[in-house]
Design a protein around this motif. Structure first.
Motif, PDB file in Angstrom:
ATOM      1  N   ALA A 253     -17.230  11.445   0.979  1.00  0.00           N
ATOM      2  CA  ALA A 253     -17.486  10.795   0.460  1.00  0.00           C
ATOM      3  C   ALA A 253     -16.745   9.433   0.762  1.00  0.00           C
ATOM      4  O   ALA A 253     -15.720   9.885   1.055  1.00  0.00           O
ATOM      5  N   LYS A 254     -16.759   8.222   1.059  1.00  0.00           N
ATOM      6  CA  LYS A 254     -15.503   7.314   0.763  1.00  0.00           C
ATOM      7  C   LYS A 254     -16.162   6.625   0.332  1.00  0.00           C
ATOM      8  O   LYS A 254     -16.414   6.486  -1.703  1.00  0.00           O
ATOM      9  N   ASN A 255     -14.241   6.047  -0.345  1.00  0.00           N
ATOM     10  CA  ASN A 255     -13.313   5.351  -1.333  1.00  0.00           C
ATOM     11  C   ASN A 255     -14.534   4.186  -2.339  1.00  0.00           C
ATOM     12  O   ASN A 255     -14.336   3.405  -1.579  1.00  0.00           O
ATOM     13  N   GLY A 256     -14.342   4.543  -3.715  1.00  0.00           N
ATOM     14  CA  GLY A 256     -14.858   2.949  -4.321  1.00  0.00           C
ATOM     15  C   GLY A 256     -15.731   3.599  -5.208  1.00  0.00           C
ATOM     16  O   GLY A 256     -16.984   4.625  -5.032  1.00  0.00           O
ATOM     17  N   THR A 257     -15.976   2.330  -6.439  1.00  0.00           N
ATOM     18  CA  THR A 257     -16.397   2.482  -6.917  1.00  0.00           C
ATOM     19  C   THR A 257     -16.849   0.978  -7.539  1.00  0.00           C
ATOM     20  O   THR A 257     -15.804   0.213  -8.332  1.00  0.00           O
ATOM     21  N   ILE A 258     -18.424   0.718  -8.669  1.00  0.00           N
ATOM     22  CA  ILE A 258     -18.740  -0.903  -9.231  1.00  0.00           C
ATOM     23  C   ILE A 258     -17.799  -0.462 -10.182  1.00  0.00           C
ATOM     24  O   ILE A 258     -17.857   0.759 -11.085  1.00  0.00           O
ATOM     25  N   GLY A 259     -17.039  -1.905 -11.423  1.00  0.00           N
ATOM     26  CA  GLY A 259     -17.124  -1.584 -12.203  1.00  0.00           C
ATOM     27  C   GLY A 259     -17.220  -2.967 -12.750  1.00  0.00           C
ATOM     28  O   GLY A 259     -16.944  -3.038 -14.497  1.00  0.00           O
ATOM     29  N   LEU A 260     -17.848  -3.820 -12.339  1.00  0.00           N
ATOM     30  CA  LEU A 260     -17.862  -5.146 -13.694  1.00  0.00           C
ATOM     31  C   LEU A 260     -18.938  -4.283 -14.861  1.00  0.00           C
ATOM     32  O   LEU A 260     -18.438  -4.891 -15.262  1.00  0.00           O
ATOM     33  N   GLU A 261     -19.810  -4.318 -14.692  1.00  0.00           N
ATOM     34  CA  GLU A 261     -20.405  -4.060 -15.787  1.00  0.00           C
ATOM     35  C   GLU A 261     -19.782  -2.944 -16.373  1.00  0.00           C
ATOM     36  O   GLU A 261     -20.195  -3.113 -17.713  1.00  0.00           O
ATOM     37  N   SER A 262     -19.655  -2.052 -15.955  1.00  0.00           N
ATOM     38  CA  SER A 262     -18.206  -1.038 -16.952  1.00  0.00           C
ATOM     39  C   SER A 262     -17.166  -1.853 -17.826  1.00  0.00           C
ATOM     40  O   SER A 262     -16.718  -1.125 -18.625  1.00  0.00           O
ATOM     41  N   ALA A 263     -16.371  -2.983 -17.136  1.00  0.00           N
ATOM     42  CA  ALA A 263     -15.355  -3.494 -17.607  1.00  0.00           C
ATOM     43  C   ALA A 263     -14.845  -3.492 -19.322  1.00  0.00           C
ATOM     44  O   ALA A 263     -13.926  -3.231 -19.980  1.00  0.00           O
ATOM     45  N   PHE A 264     -15.748  -4.568 -19.669  1.00  0.00           N
ATOM     46  CA  PHE A 264     -15.607  -4.955 -21.261  1.00  0.00           C
ATOM     47  C   PHE A 264     -15.898  -3.642 -22.010  1.00  0.00           C
ATOM     48  O   PHE A 264     -15.429  -3.118 -23.211  1.00  0.00           O
ATOM     49  N   GLY A 265     -16.764  -2.734 -21.539  1.00  0.00           N
ATOM     50  CA  GLY A 265     -17.517  -1.407 -22.487  1.00  0.00           C
ATOM     51  C   GLY A 265     -15.899  -0.552 -22.504  1.00  0.00           C
ATOM     52  O   GLY A 265     -15.563   0.097 -22.700  1.00  0.00           O
ATOM     53  N   ALA A 266     -15.466  -0.417 -21.870  1.00  0.00           N
ATOM     54  CA  ALA A 266     -14.931   1.097 -20.993  1.00  0.00           C
ATOM     55  C   ALA A 266     -13.161   0.464 -21.624  1.00  0.00           C
ATOM     56  O   ALA A 266     -12.571   0.763 -22.439  1.00  0.00           O
ATOM     57  N   LEU A 267     -13.130  -0.590 -21.609  1.00  0.00           N
ATOM     58  CA  LEU A 267     -11.558  -1.811 -22.443  1.00  0.00           C
ATOM     59  C   LEU A 267     -11.963  -1.674 -23.405  1.00  0.00           C
ATOM     60  O   LEU A 267     -10.747  -1.626 -24.446  1.00  0.00           O
ATOM     61  N   ASN A 268     -13.226  -1.910 -24.105  1.00  0.00           N
ATOM     62  CA  ASN A 268     -13.403  -2.351 -25.790  1.00  0.00           C
ATOM     63  C   ASN A 268     -12.952  -0.528 -26.108  1.00  0.00           C
ATOM     64  O   ASN A 268     -12.518  -0.041 -27.511  1.00  0.00           O
ATOM     65  N   MET A 269     -13.240   0.099 -25.163  1.00  0.00           N
ATOM     66  CA  MET A 269     -12.994   1.513 -25.897  1.00  0.00           C
ATOM     67  C   MET A 269     -11.793   1.851 -25.906  1.00  0.00           C
ATOM     68  O   MET A 269     -11.415   3.118 -26.776  1.00  0.00           O
ATOM     69  N   LEU A 270     -11.011   1.937 -24.786  1.00  0.00           N
ATOM     70  CA  LEU A 270      -9.753   2.459 -25.165  1.00  0.00           C
ATOM     71  C   LEU A 270      -9.661   1.972 -25.915  1.00  0.00           C
ATOM     72  O   LEU A 270      -8.161   1.843 -26.836  1.00  0.00           O
ATOM     73  N   PHE A 271      -8.802   0.257 -26.288  1.00  0.00           N
ATOM     74  CA  PHE A 271      -8.352  -0.666 -26.374  1.00  0.00           C
ATOM     75  C   PHE A 271      -8.680  -1.406 -27.979  1.00  0.00           C
ATOM     76  O   PHE A 271      -7.801  -1.918 -28.477  1.00  0.00           O
ATOM     77  N   GLY A 272      -9.821  -1.373 -28.159  1.00  0.00           N
ATOM     78  CA  GLY A 272     -10.751  -2.371 -29.308  1.00  0.00           C
ATOM     79  C   GLY A 272     -10.767  -4.234 -29.211  1.00  0.00           C
ATOM     80  O   GLY A 272     -10.055  -3.932 -27.749  1.00  0.00           O
ATOM     81  N   PHE A 273     -11.305  -4.762 -28.807  1.00  0.00           N
ATOM     82  CA  PHE A 273     -12.119  -5.852 -28.237  1.00  0.00           C
ATOM     83  C   PHE A 273     -10.687  -7.006 -28.394  1.00  0.00           C
ATOM     84  O   PHE A 273     -10.829  -7.551 -27.611  1.00  0.00           O
ATOM     85  N   ASN A 274      -9.849  -7.079 -29.302  1.00  0.00           N
ATOM     86  CA  ASN A 274      -9.410  -8.423 -29.515  1.00  0.00           C
ATOM     87  C   ASN A 274      -8.308  -8.153 -27.696  1.00  0.00           C
ATOM     88  O   ASN A 274      -7.645  -8.806 -27.271  1.00  0.00           O
ATOM     89  N   ILE A 275      -7.893  -6.742 -27.623  1.00  0.00           N
ATOM     90  CA  ILE A 275      -6.516  -6.908 -26.953  1.00  0.00           C
ATOM     91  C   ILE A 275      -7.849  -6.378 -25.625  1.00  0.00           C
ATOM     92  O   ILE A 275      -7.520  -7.139 -24.575  1.00  0.00           O
ATOM     93  N   ALA A 276      -8.871  -6.112 -25.841  1.00  0.00           N
ATOM     94  CA  ALA A 276      -9.726  -5.958 -24.962  1.00  0.00           C
ATOM     95  C   ALA A 276     -10.054  -7.407 -23.728  1.00  0.00           C
ATOM     96  O   ALA A 276      -9.340  -8.113 -22.678  1.00  0.00           O
ATOM     97  N   ILE A 277     -10.194  -8.127 -24.991  1.00  0.00           N
ATOM     98  CA  ILE A 277     -10.740  -9.004 -24.689  1.00  0.00           C
ATOM     99  C   ILE A 277      -8.843 -10.309 -23.878  1.00  0.00           C
ATOM    100  O   ILE A 277      -9.314 -10.935 -22.963  1.00  0.00           O
ATOM    101  N   THR A 278      -7.552  -9.683 -24.282  1.00  0.00           N
ATOM    102  CA  THR A 278      -6.699 -10.506 -24.123  1.00  0.00           C
ATOM    103  C   THR A 278      -6.218 -10.328 -22.020  1.00  0.00           C
ATOM    104  O   THR A 278      -5.722 -11.103 -21.424  1.00  0.00           O
TER     105      THR A 278
END
Length: 418
Positions: A322-347
């Motif tokens: 397989a070639k390296n690479g993943t799309i990530g724009l659509e999942s970026a906010f949802g993943a960061l929000n899960m990891l850090f909460g939305f205040n840190i995610a937005i920062t």
């Protein structure tokens, strides 16, 4: 464009309105009023969604599409729609096209093709001609045409003297050199992080050393030239330590980390899912924890989706092919929000512009409206229905994410999801 945003909670640590629920009046693309309640006396279009939150427009420092040359992966038009639907008003566009972006003419093509869109596109030019790592590309001419930096995407430059000269030359045109840190000889034909998991699965490993030895070299070159350098998508704890120590010495170094290298780890490779083959590879859970800590402490300067569409024919194959690479724009906010909460995610989503010489917007009366619109609540399982990209190669499929993006306001335009 005239727009009245109703009952929106502002998320902006630098604004006096932070945490307040307000109406925001935008007239001809400019924020003209922010109040607890604004009457729509001119019968402007209203925007009102459940649990609506508003922040400065989000920024991504590493986005790839396909056009020109790989339109089957992603066109510029659909890529920009994807970025807008995912909440991003500004993106750095990588030059890994066919042919690669390595001349002023190529930069002009990108600028012309993306003009008048809600999403601001800031192109990178290739650091070397054809991204072959042999001769420097036309840096000065590309800078004059609008390139915000130079990068041979995901290609480590073996010639240390070439990197040295590039950093020195970049100082004359006041722009940013980006260098991917992986020693190709040490990485060899590896396809996964060298650890117990790769041994157990029978996959050739890429040792962390391949990254760390290159990070060290690139730091020394930056110190020697007294220039500045950006290290995209680092992935190891030792690399972070080296960068932290370099900053303490006053070396002008910055770095980013891909969101999937924070959220996902090599234990998932047991599925042999080609969507999980990325560069740098997914590493251990303990390593992820160290990276997350470094993000919280500010040792890592910015996060990125590292969005990279890949054809299904290059992903629905044996993992090692397989070639390296993943799309990530659509999942970026949802993943960061899960990891850090939305205040840190937005920062995190609003950091990084200044490093590339891009002005950070403000959420104040009289400012040009550059806003992301979202709901931070609501967990869901990410699947193909959440993907706007033409290519569907997301490493986040099947994972629980949190929050919904409603759209953006930018460049006197409103782009909203259905």
């Amino acid at each position: 464009m005239n727009l009245l945003i109703k009952s929106a909670t502002i998320v902006d640590q630098n604004s006096k309105y932070n945490g307040k629920k307000v109406d925001i009046l935008i007239e001809k693309g400019i924020i003209s009023s922010i109040k607890s309640q604004i009457q729509n006396s001119h019968n402007y279009k209203e925007f009102n969604r459940d649990n609506l939150h508003v922040s400065l427009g989000w920024f991504d420092s590493s986005v790839s599409f396909g056009e020109p040359g790989y339109e089957e992966r992603e066109t510029l038009e659909n890529g920009l729609k994807t970025a807008a639907f995912s909440g991003f008003t500004d993106i750095i566009l990588n030059p890994n096209t066919n042919p690669v972006i390595d001349s002023a003419t190529d930069i002009n093509f990108i600028n012309t093709s993306t003009a008048n869109h809600a999403v601001n596109v800031h192109p990178l030019g290739s650091l070397t001609k054809s991204a072959k790592g042999i001769d420097l590309a036309e840096m000065y001419d590309m800078k004059k045409s609008g390139a915000v930096g130079f990068y041979d995407y995901k290609k480590s430059i073996e010639n240390a003297n070439l990197v040295k000269i590039a950093i020195q030359y970049s100082q004359t045109c006041n722009t940013l050199v980006c260098v991917f840190s992986e020693d190709e000889k040490i990485a060899g034909t590896g396809v996964a992080n060298e650890a117990a998991s790769s041994t157990h699965l029978g996959l050739k490993g890429i040792p962390a050393l391949a990254e760390e030895i290159q990070v060290g070299r690139n730091i020394y070159l930056t110190e020697y030239t007294k220039g500045k350098l950006h290290l995209p998508t680092i992935s190891t704890q030792e690399a972070v330590t080296q960068i932290k120590n370099a900053k303490k010495k006053g070396i002008d170094i910055s770095c980013s980390v891909a969101i999937h290298n924070l959220f996902l780890d090599d234990s998932l490779l047991a599925e042999f899912d080609g969507n999980l083959r990325v560069s740098p590879p997914l590493r251990t859970k303990d390593n992820n924890k160290a990276l997350i800590k470094a993000v919280k402490e500010g040792a890592i300067d910015m996060v990125t989706s590292d969005h990279n569409p890949i054809d299904i024919e290059d992903k629905k194959v044996a993992f090692e092919h397989a070639k390296n690479g993943t799309i990530g724009l659509e999942s970026a906010f949802g993943a960061l929000n899960m990891l850090f909460g939305f205040n840190i995610a937005i920062t995190l989503l609003t950091k990084g512009r200044e490093r590339f010489g891009i002005e950070t917007p403000s959420l104040e009366i009289g400012s040009t409206a550059n806003l992301s619109l979202f709901n931070p609540d609501g967990a869901y399982i990410f699947n193909e229905d959440n993907i706007y990209s033409t290519s569907k190669n997301s490493a986040f499929i099947g994972h629980e994410l949190k929050g919904t993006v409603y759209g953006i306001v930018s460049n006197n335009k409103l782009v909203q999801n259905k």
